[in-house]
Design an enzyme around this catalytic site. Structure first.
Site, mmCIF file in Angstrom:
data_model
loop_
_atom_site.group_PDB
_atom_site.id
_atom_site.type_symbol
_atom_site.label_atom_id
_atom_site.label_comp_id
_atom_site.label_asym_id
_atom_site.label_seq_id
_atom_site.Cartn_x
_atom_site.Cartn_y
_atom_site.Cartn_z
ATOM 1 N N GLU A 1 0.853 -1.384 0.099
ATOM 2 C CA GLU A 1 0.205 0.189 0.036
ATOM 3 C C GLU A 1 0.961 1.091 0.091
ATOM 4 O O GLU A 1 1.681 1.455 1.042
ATOM 5 C CB GLU A 1 -0.984 -0.007 1.204
ATOM 6 C CG GLU A 1 -1.946 0.838 1.355
ATOM 7 C CD GLU A 1 -2.907 1.020 2.699
ATOM 8 O OE1 GLU A 1 -3.084 2.041 3.211
ATOM 9 O OE2 GLU A 1 -3.076 -0.242 2.993
ATOM 10 N N ASP B 1 -4.458 9.936 9.605
ATOM 11 C CA ASP B 1 -3.084 9.449 10.094
ATOM 12 C C ASP B 1 -2.618 10.199 11.123
ATOM 13 O O ASP B 1 -2.943 11.262 11.398
ATOM 14 C CB ASP B 1 -2.086 9.439 8.837
ATOM 15 C CG ASP B 1 -2.710 8.745 7.808
ATOM 16 O OD1 ASP B 1 -2.794 7.543 7.912
ATOM 17 O OD2 ASP B 1 -3.019 9.103 6.564
#
EC number: 4.2.1.20
Length: 259
Positions: free
Chosen positions: A46, A57
């Site tokens: 990924e 994140d």
């Protein structure tokens, strides 16, 4: 057949998906990281497309995004780096990021370029499902590109059923309502959530992400899904590595139990 579909159809062990920020730790390291991940035995790669405001994140991945952007990484430059990717990389590869840079690049141009370099799917956490269906699904399908949706412990059963109906490849099962890297390990509350999802008999397999950092948490998560995703722990390793290729290979092998 899409490489993701083939992988899940043929897998006999838990699937390991590892996230790496493109152009990190150095701008020219992207292919080195991919090749070392594959050498170590990763099942899916990924690649994070750096963005200035990666809302899902945590600090580790945010910092890696900023370092990469500061060094000059763009979506266009990433595609240049990946131009010859399929000469050496055989595992499925996903691009993960946010919708704004994709819109700036042009959705159809982006999908076409993904197909050209051999990208199998994308993860765009801030792309609304309704907008995807009405505006972009036909374009994604034209270029054979899977759009991977996320579900969380707060996602309703009705919404999960919708995600399952529209999904191809797998569903990204976020383990908790936090940002990446905020927690490690699997709690009792999370296991209850995993059991709820497993009881829904979804047609798509799931990979569990957020909080997976080592072999123990990988195996624990894999008891409730087809495998798991490691992000922050790997990005942290990239930022500290003295021997980039060697440490990446050893990291993946330690998660997969190869050494």
């Amino acid at each position: 057949m899409n490489r993701i579909t083939k992988l899940f159809a043929e897998a006999t062990e838990p699937i390991l998906n590892v996230y790496a920020t493109a152009g990190y730790p150095n701008l020219g390291d992207t292919m080195t990281v991919l090749q070392a991940l594959q050498e170590g035995g990763v099942d899916i790669i990924e690649i994070g497309m750096p963005y200035s405001d990666p809302v899902a994140d945590g600090e580790t991945i945010q910092q890696s995004n900023q370092v990469s952007l500061d060094q000059g990484m763009t979506v266009a430059h990433l595609f240049e780096q990946l131009q010859a990717m399929r000469q050496t990389i055989t595992v499925p590869v996903l691009l993960m990021g946010y919708i704004n840079p994709v819109l700036q690049y042009g959705v159809e141009a982006f999908c076409k370029k993904c197909a050209e370099v051999g990208i199998d799917g994308v993860i765009l956490p801030d792309l609304p499902m309704a907008e995807y269906e009405s505006e972009y699904q036909a374009i994604f399908e034209q270029y054979g590109l899977y759009n991977i949706f996320l579900i969380t412990p707060q996602t309703t059963d009705a919404r999960i059923a919708q995600v399952d109906a529209i999904s191809k490849g797998f569903i990204y099962m976020v383990s908790s309502a936090s940002t990446t890297g905020a927690k490690t390990g699997i709690s009792d509350i999370q296991e209850t959530y995993f059991k709820r999802i497993n009881g829904m008999n979804l047609k798509n397999p799931r990979l569990i992400g957020f909080g997976i950092s080592d072999r123990a948490s990988f195996l624990k998560a894999s008891e409730s899904a087809a495998g798991a995703i490691i992000g922050s722990a790997f990005v942290k390793l990239l930022g500290q590595a003295q021997d980039l290729r060697g440490e990446i290979v050893a990291f993946v092998q330690s998660i997969k139990g190869k050494k």
